[in-house]
Design a protein around this motif. Sequence first.
Motif, short mmCIF file in Angstrom:
data_model
loop_
_atom_site.label_atom_id
_atom_site.label_comp_id
_atom_site.label_asym_id
_atom_site.label_seq_id
_atom_site.Cartn_x
_atom_site.Cartn_y
_atom_site.Cartn_z
N THR A 1 6.33 -8.53 -45.27
CA THR A 1 6.54 -9.37 -44.09
C THR A 1 6.88 -10.79 -44.53
O THR A 1 6.19 -11.37 -45.37
N VAL A 2 7.96 -11.34 -43.98
CA VAL A 2 8.40 -12.69 -44.32
C VAL A 2 7.85 -13.66 -43.28
O VAL A 2 8.09 -13.51 -42.07
N ILE A 3 7.08 -14.65 -43.76
CA ILE A 3 6.39 -15.60 -42.87
C ILE A 3 6.83 -17.02 -43.22
O ILE A 3 6.91 -17.37 -44.40
N PHE A 4 7.12 -17.83 -42.21
CA PHE A 4 7.53 -19.22 -42.40
C PHE A 4 6.37 -20.15 -42.04
O PHE A 4 5.73 -19.97 -41.01
N ASN A 5 6.10 -21.13 -42.91
CA ASN A 5 5.03 -22.11 -42.72
C ASN A 5 5.66 -23.49 -42.89
O ASN A 5 5.85 -23.96 -44.00
N SER A 6 5.98 -24.11 -41.76
CA SER A 6 6.82 -25.32 -41.76
C SER A 6 6.11 -26.48 -41.08
O SER A 6 5.26 -26.28 -40.21
N ASN A 7 6.49 -27.70 -41.46
CA ASN A 7 6.00 -28.87 -40.74
C ASN A 7 6.94 -29.33 -39.64
O ASN A 7 6.80 -30.43 -39.11
N ARG A 8 7.88 -28.47 -39.24
CA ARG A 8 8.56 -28.73 -37.98
C ARG A 8 7.50 -28.67 -36.86
O ARG A 8 6.48 -28.02 -37.00
N ALA A 9 7.79 -29.36 -35.75
CA ALA A 9 6.80 -29.49 -34.67
C ALA A 9 6.66 -28.20 -33.88
O ALA A 9 7.66 -27.56 -33.52
N ALA A 10 5.40 -27.85 -33.57
CA ALA A 10 5.15 -26.67 -32.74
C ALA A 10 5.84 -26.80 -31.39
O ALA A 10 6.30 -25.80 -30.82
N VAL B 1 9.30 -25.19 -31.21
CA VAL B 1 9.31 -23.85 -31.81
C VAL B 1 10.56 -23.05 -31.45
O VAL B 1 11.11 -22.35 -32.30
N GLU B 2 11.02 -23.15 -30.23
CA GLU B 2 12.13 -22.29 -29.81
C GLU B 2 13.41 -22.65 -30.58
O GLU B 2 14.11 -21.76 -31.08
N THR C 1 13.58 -24.06 -33.51
CA THR C 1 13.39 -23.68 -34.92
C THR C 1 13.58 -22.18 -35.10
O THR C 1 14.23 -21.74 -36.05
N ARG C 2 13.04 -21.40 -34.19
CA ARG C 2 13.23 -19.95 -34.24
C ARG C 2 14.72 -19.61 -34.20
O ARG C 2 15.21 -18.82 -35.01
N VAL C 3 15.45 -20.26 -33.30
CA VAL C 3 16.89 -20.00 -33.17
C VAL C 3 17.62 -20.41 -34.44
O VAL C 3 18.52 -19.70 -34.91
N ALA C 4 17.26 -21.56 -35.03
CA ALA C 4 17.92 -22.02 -36.26
C ALA C 4 17.71 -21.02 -37.40
O ALA C 4 18.63 -20.70 -38.15
N ILE C 5 16.48 -20.51 -37.53
CA ILE C 5 16.18 -19.53 -38.59
C ILE C 5 16.98 -18.26 -38.36
O ILE C 5 17.57 -17.70 -39.29
N GLU C 6 17.03 -17.83 -37.11
CA GLU C 6 17.71 -16.56 -36.82
C GLU C 6 19.23 -16.71 -36.92
O GLU C 6 19.91 -15.81 -37.40
N ARG C 7 19.74 -17.87 -36.53
CA ARG C 7 21.18 -18.15 -36.63
C ARG C 7 21.67 -18.08 -38.08
O ARG C 7 22.80 -17.66 -38.36
N ALA C 8 20.81 -18.47 -39.02
CA ALA C 8 21.17 -18.42 -40.44
C ALA C 8 20.97 -17.03 -41.05
O ALA C 8 21.16 -16.85 -42.25
N ALA D 1 11.52 -14.64 -36.59
CA ALA D 1 10.43 -15.59 -36.77
C ALA D 1 9.71 -15.70 -35.44
O ALA D 1 10.29 -16.19 -34.47
N VAL D 2 8.48 -15.22 -35.39
CA VAL D 2 7.71 -15.16 -34.14
C VAL D 2 6.50 -16.07 -34.26
O VAL D 2 5.66 -15.90 -35.14
N HIS D 3 6.44 -17.04 -33.36
CA HIS D 3 5.40 -18.08 -33.43
C HIS D 3 3.99 -17.45 -33.41
O HIS D 3 3.69 -16.62 -32.57
N GLY D 4 3.17 -17.86 -34.38
CA GLY D 4 1.79 -17.36 -34.45
C GLY D 4 1.67 -16.06 -35.21
O GLY D 4 0.57 -15.64 -35.57
N GLU D 5 2.82 -15.42 -35.47
CA GLU D 5 2.79 -14.17 -36.25
C GLU D 5 3.54 -14.36 -37.57
O GLU D 5 2.96 -14.15 -38.64
#
Lengths: 252, 252
Positions: free
Chosen positions: A123-132, A135-136, A138-145, A150-154
């Motif tokens: 399982t690939v997990i992201f731990n970032s200091n981007r702001a909670a 989140v939406e 950041t999720r889109v940016a990760i998925e676009r690349a 990337a599911v918040h809290g999971e």
Amino acid sequence: MPAGMQYLYGSGEAAAISIQAWNALTGYVEERVRQRPVSGVVLEEDATLAAPRFASCDRKPYAAVFDVDETVLLNRGFEYDAASGRPYEDARWRAYEITGGTTTVAVPGAKAGIDALRRLGVTVIFNSNRAAANVEATRVAIERAGLGPAVHGETLFLKGDDNTGSLKDARRWRIADRYCVIAMGGDQLGDFSDLFNAPATPAARRSAAEAPAVAGLWGRGWFVLPNPVYGTALKGTLDDIFPADARWAPEP
Amino acid sequence: MPAGMQYLYGSGEAAAISIQAWNALTGYVEERVRQRPVSGVVLEEDATLAAPRFASCDRKPYAAVFDVDETVLLNRGFEYDAASGRPYEDARWRAYEITGGTTTVAVPGAKAGIDALRRLGVTVIFNSNRAAANVEATRVAIERAGLGPAVHGETLFLKGDDNTGSLKDARRWRIADRYCVIAMGGDQLGDFSDLFNAPATPAARRSAAEAPAVAGLWGRGWFVLPNPVYGTALKGTLDDIFPADARWAPEP
């Protein structure tokens, strides 16, 4: 043009060293999955850098934990904006988190590496200091690349998820409660342990990274991506970086 | 203070990424020695980056080939001298080759890595663009840092050994005639193949390093050390490094 930006965002050398980190990581994880390790690479809550001890694996599923910025994403848009010499402003960075995603690209090697990890059942997990709060975006940016999901809290943990601010240990411990974390990747020492924040000088921090108890982890569980553009690595005066025994002048 | 100098000569992050490269290299070489490879990692004379083919191993002894500057030695003295903004002068660098050795230190991880290679029975060979005329001072600098021996024409090859100038392929081919070269290390793409000199723009050079036929070599035979301070990586204008699709501004 700052040399660090030419290096990180433009050079073949930086692309090569990034791909190297991802290749080394996937090779390492492949071998570890085969060996079924008894402990992972997240330091326990009471560990020290001198006496590292690692969270146990039990029968937990495997995970790998990554920082986001300059670890899996290159923030070309924000650094273009900074290349003119504009000093860092937190509000401007937070605006970039929301609207900058279309200017980011994956770090060379990251997509192939992350795809390989998922094929291995990790399982690939992201731990970032981007702001909670962002989140939406950041999720889109990760998925676009091509690096999602990337599911918040999971599989996505952010600054503001808890009350420890930019520290990442508490989030790591929370992840290690549920997963056997067999690899971590980041461009800052704080992506591996908050204990690296303690040394007061650049030289002491460098010594901490080079100490025998820690040195064996680099490229063997802890994987570093290059970043000479911003962050904790860019500290120190001329006297700090070049002490007396480092000085040379040609003979007259 | 240039940020790249803070990073390379002062930071824990650069120490960590250097140790990582050396750890990955020794792990890779250990495995390759066990597998007894049929070919090495030096490109054949008629190979291309699109269709890499490698010199065969036959029954040759194993070797690993390294650049010297910012690969096994950190040139603190010369860069202290440069940190004030002094532009590069070849004569000054050549003077440093002769008298600067006492200000150099080994790259983090290099001594442990080189010691491990020698224990595995792998001959360690240096291929540097330091001047052949200064061979004695370079030999002493390498040995002073605990990385020797280095014997000119056997385990130390320099600029001026042949008539190809700063190109390194001819020296690599000469080494590959006698050895099965199972790993190479350097901080510049030219430490792996002169073919990387052909692309005319930073973007084309970066693409060459990322191309599928080459990407699998980084961290698996070809090992890159960080250098955001000087060299071929530090090229490109704002337009080169941040093309149109990389630009961002906050919404008004």
